[in-house]
Design a protein around this motif. Structure first.
Motif, PDB file in Angstrom:
ATOM      1  N   LYS A 102       0.082   9.999  -3.799  1.00 51.97           N
ATOM      2  CA  LYS A 102      -0.783  10.282  -2.653  1.00 51.97           C
ATOM      3  C   LYS A 102       0.046  10.900  -1.534  1.00 51.97           C
ATOM      4  CE  LYS A 102      -4.540   8.122  -0.056  1.00 51.97           C
ATOM      5  NZ  LYS A 102      -5.274   6.839   0.185  1.00 51.97           N
ATOM      6  N   ALA A 103      -0.347  12.083  -1.084  1.00 53.44           N
ATOM      7  CA  ALA A 103       0.446  12.834  -0.105  1.00 53.44           C
ATOM      8  C   ALA A 103       0.088  12.420   1.314  1.00 53.44           C
ATOM      9  CB  ALA A 103       0.238  14.335  -0.299  1.00 53.44           C
ATOM     10  N   MET A 151       0.831  -1.211   0.000  1.00 53.29           N
ATOM     11  CA  MET A 151       0.000   0.000   0.000  1.00 53.29           C
ATOM     12  C   MET A 151       0.868   1.264   0.000  1.00 53.29           C
ATOM     13  SD  MET A 151      -2.832  -1.248  -0.460  1.00 53.29           S
ATOM     14  CE  MET A 151      -3.589   0.374  -0.594  1.00 53.29           C
ATOM     15  N   HIS A 152       1.980   1.243   0.707  1.00 53.81           N
ATOM     16  CA  HIS A 152       2.854   2.420   0.698  1.00 53.81           C
ATOM     17  C   HIS A 152       3.445   2.641  -0.686  1.00 53.81           C
ATOM     18  CE1 HIS A 152       5.596   5.492   2.165  1.00 53.81           C
ATOM     19  NE2 HIS A 152       6.592   4.856   1.544  1.00 53.81           N
ATOM     20  N   VAL A 153       3.864   1.571  -1.335  1.00 51.00           N
ATOM     21  CA  VAL A 153       4.416   1.690  -2.690  1.00 51.00           C
ATOM     22  C   VAL A 153       3.354   2.240  -3.641  1.00 51.00           C
ATOM     23  CG1 VAL A 153       5.399   0.422  -4.644  1.00 51.00           C
ATOM     24  CG2 VAL A 153       6.106  -0.139  -2.308  1.00 51.00           C
ATOM     25  N   VAL A 154       2.121   1.777  -3.504  1.00 53.26           N
ATOM     26  CA  VAL A 154       1.024   2.283  -4.331  1.00 53.26           C
ATOM     27  C   VAL A 154       0.815   3.776  -4.082  1.00 53.26           C
ATOM     28  CG1 VAL A 154      -1.472   2.163  -4.729  1.00 53.26           C
ATOM     29  CG2 VAL A 154      -0.143   0.053  -4.547  1.00 53.26           C
ATOM     30  N   ASP A 155       0.871   4.176  -2.812  1.00 54.18           N
ATOM     31  CA  ASP A 155       0.713   5.604  -2.486  1.00 54.18           C
ATOM     32  C   ASP A 155       1.802   6.439  -3.166  1.00 54.18           C
ATOM     33  OD1 ASP A 155      -1.498   5.093  -0.938  1.00 54.18           O
ATOM     34  OD2 ASP A 155      -0.400   5.068   0.965  1.00 54.18           O
ATOM     35  N   VAL A 156       3.045   5.940  -3.164  1.00 57.54           N
ATOM     36  CA  VAL A 156       4.143   6.661  -3.811  1.00 57.54           C
ATOM     37  C   VAL A 156       3.900   6.756  -5.315  1.00 57.54           C
ATOM     38  CG1 VAL A 156       6.619   6.593  -4.352  1.00 57.54           C
ATOM     39  CG2 VAL A 156       5.820   6.012  -2.044  1.00 57.54           C
ATOM     40  N   LEU A 157       3.500   5.652  -5.927  1.00 54.77           N
ATOM     41  CA  LEU A 157       3.298   5.611  -7.376  1.00 54.77           C
ATOM     42  C   LEU A 157       2.162   6.529  -7.818  1.00 54.77           C
ATOM     43  CD1 LEU A 157       3.783   1.795  -8.002  1.00 54.77           C
ATOM     44  CD2 LEU A 157       5.103   3.606  -9.107  1.00 54.77           C
ATOM     45  N   GLU A 204       5.289  11.825   2.955  1.00 52.25           N
ATOM     46  CA  GLU A 204       5.978  13.113   3.084  1.00 52.25           C
ATOM     47  C   GLU A 204       7.087  13.054   4.127  1.00 52.25           C
ATOM     48  OE1 GLU A 204       2.828  15.852   3.853  1.00 52.25           O
ATOM     49  OE2 GLU A 204       2.317  16.066   1.720  1.00 52.25           O
ATOM     50  N   ARG A 205       6.835  12.347   5.241  1.00 50.93           N
ATOM     51  CA  ARG A 205       7.843  12.253   6.304  1.00 50.93           C
ATOM     52  C   ARG A 205       9.112  11.566   5.807  1.00 50.93           C
ATOM     53  NH1 ARG A 205       8.116   7.973   9.616  1.00 50.93           N
ATOM     54  NH2 ARG A 205       5.900   7.504   9.310  1.00 50.93           N
ATOM     55  N   LEU A 206       8.957  10.572   4.957  1.00 48.46           N
ATOM     56  CA  LEU A 206      10.118   9.822   4.450  1.00 48.46           C
ATOM     57  C   LEU A 206      10.724  10.463   3.203  1.00 48.46           C
ATOM     58  CD1 LEU A 206       8.630   6.228   4.882  1.00 48.46           C
ATOM     59  CD2 LEU A 206      10.501   7.240   6.223  1.00 48.46           C
ATOM     60  N   GLY A 207      10.108  11.541   2.729  1.00 49.33           N
ATOM     61  CA  GLY A 207      10.614  12.205   1.540  1.00 49.33           C
ATOM     62  C   GLY A 207      10.355  11.456   0.256  1.00 49.33           C
ATOM     63  N   HIS A 208       9.437  10.522   0.297  1.00 51.52           N
ATOM     64  CA  HIS A 208       9.160   9.732  -0.905  1.00 51.52           C
ATOM     65  C   HIS A 208       8.323  10.500  -1.931  1.00 51.52           C
ATOM     66  CE1 HIS A 208       9.921   5.712   1.427  1.00 51.52           C
ATOM     67  NE2 HIS A 208      11.033   6.373   1.129  1.00 51.52           N
ATOM     68  N   ASP A 209       7.793  11.661  -1.518  1.00 53.94           N
ATOM     69  CA  ASP A 209       7.088  12.483  -2.481  1.00 53.94           C
ATOM     70  C   ASP A 209       8.049  13.199  -3.417  1.00 53.94           C
ATOM     71  OD1 ASP A 209       8.024  13.844  -0.216  1.00 53.94           O
ATOM     72  OD2 ASP A 209       6.623  15.511  -0.510  1.00 53.94           O
TER      73      ASP A 209
END
Length: 453
Positions: free
Chosen positions: A438-439, A429-435, A444-449
């Motif tokens: 999704k903010a 689900m986190h990978v999907v959010d990055v792809l 945002e905390r991990l800087g993946h945005d």
């Protein structure tokens, strides 16, 4: 007192009421009657029981049938007695007086078939009793239990390897309806049946339709499946005892007569529910896998799974309880990725050696692949058992309603890149959010945005 030894065809007609053998039954029966060892790989409903029952009545002495299933013992002994065959079982369901009568009948040569559990067979006392008896053959049913690669491994089955040395010259049979090539090889090796003739028929059950759907609202999806099957007998399998009870209660509230069955129930209630299912029409049994093995009810019209089984072998065996009469039947499963996560956790937390856990994980992944395939499900299932099928069976959901497909090459490349760039340590689900950009707070905390993906 023995039945007079006769030819197999006469026994088949006069005792069991069948005019001819089906498929390879006749070949197996004649081979064992003549004193040969056999490995019998037939699907559920192909008539494995007759393969040892008929030779038992043709050969002098008593046949020892080894089975882990008290329900199967009880049903087969009752049916044989009704046909006039002196048969008995010796297991934990008998009281002391009943067990003594069976032992006396064995000593006095009054039995033609005796059903026992593997644990009892290997005890010193029972072995001595058998040494004094005239044994016609040994039949090891559910033989996949001997293999640690099988889906239902039971350590006590390993001790059955001593039968050959203790009873030289007595024919031995190993029978199973569920064994992939590795399990088959293990059965032959563990039971010392390298010189036995192998009889293997097609594992295809063309009368069973296969449907697998992703779970959204499982109970409602089940009810929709049952809507065209009112008045039919069927089994609904659930993973937990709690879910069995809840499903039965819910189905009754929807006008479907449903009875629960699981190992945690009172034995009397369990037996009453089983008898009702076998003897009455239109009963739906909600159950754990404690129910079904050895249940001889030919007109089960459907088997449904509210949870994913642990392997293709387990799925095949459980769905094989439908349509044993050869008439159309249905296998329906509703699954979710949460089932896979739970099953993997059960494997990881289990006490099995790591090598066995690795095999169990691969079997679970193979079943998931069948759930998610867009090709013929029958072809995929049979391929697991080493059997070729051309596909396009016309009796599975993918063949009847082909799924929409698309070229996912670019999407997969992006997904793999996202997994790599996020450190290969996050869930789906986190990978999907990055792809999908999704903010979330976590993104945002991990800087993946800020990642290019």
């Amino acid at each position: 007192m023995h039945l007079t030894a006769r030819d197999p065809e006469t026994i088949l007609a006069e005792v069991f009421g069948h005019a001819v053998f089906r498929g390879q039954q006749g070949d197996v029966v004649r081979h064992v009657t003549d004193g040969g060892d056999a490995v019998v790989l037939f699907p559920t409903g192909a008539g494995k029981s007759l393969c040892y029952q008929v030779p038992a009545l043709c050969r002098p002495g008593v046949a020892i049938i080894i089975s882990p299933l008290i329900a199967l013992m009880r049903d087969q002994v009752e049916a044989l007695k009704q046909a006039g065959v002196p048969a008995a079982m010796l297991n934990s369901s008998l009281n002391a007086d009943e067990a003594r009568i069976v032992r006396d009948d064995l000593r006095e040569d009054r039995l033609k078939l005796l059903y026992v559990a593997p644990e009892r067979l290997v005890t010193a006392g029972f072995q001595q009793m058998l040494q004094d008896a005239h044994i016609s053959l040994f039949a090891i049913d559910e033989a996949h239990c001997v293999s640690q690669w099988g889906h239902d491994f039971r350590p006590e089955y390993r001790e059955l390897s001593g039968i050959a040395a203790n009873f030289p010259g007595v024919p031995r049979m190993a029978l199973t309806a569920t064994a992939d090539p590795a399990t088959r090889a293990d059965i032959i090796d563990r039971l010392g049946l390298q010189n036995a003739t192998v009889f293997a028929s097609s594992f295809d059950r063309p009368n069973i339709s296969y449907t697998m759907v992703q779970r959204q609202k499982g109970r409602e999806q089940l009810l929709d499946f049952l809507s065209t099957r009112r008045g039919e007998s069927g089994i609904v399998y659930c993973l937990s005892r709690k879910k069995v009870e809840e499903a039965a209660t819910w189905l009754n509230g929807q006008g479907v007569r449903a009875l629960p069955y699981h190992a945690g129930m009172d034995a009397g209630a369990r037996s009453r529910n089983q008898d009702a299912f076998i003897k009455e029409d239109g009963v739906v049994m909600t159950a754990t896998v404690a129910f079904g093995m050895g249940i001889d009810k030919p007109d089960v019209r459907f088997v449904a799974h509210l949870d994913m089984p642990g392997s293709i072998e387990a799925y095949y065996q459980e769905t094989g309880r439908a349509g044993r009469d050869g008439d159309p039947a249905a296998a329906w499963m509703c699954y979710a990725m949460s089932d896979v996560v739970l099953r993997r956790r059960m494997i990881d937390d289990g006490a099995a050696p790591e090598e066995v856990k690795r095999v169990e994980r691969s079997k679970l992944n193979a079943l998931l692949n069948i759930c998610e395939t867009t090709t013929c499900r029958r072809q995929a299932i049979l391929s697991w058992f080493g059997e070729a099928h051309p596909g396009n069976c016309g009796n599975c959901d993918n063949c009847l309603t082909p799924a929409d497909t698309w070229d996912a090459t670019d999407a997969v490349i992006k997904a793999m890149s996202a997994i790599y760039r996020t450190g290969e340590r996050f869930g789906m689900m986190h990978v999907v959010d990055v792809l999908t950009g999704k903010a979330t707070e976590k993104v945002e905390r991990l800087g993946h945005d800020k990642l290019a993906v």
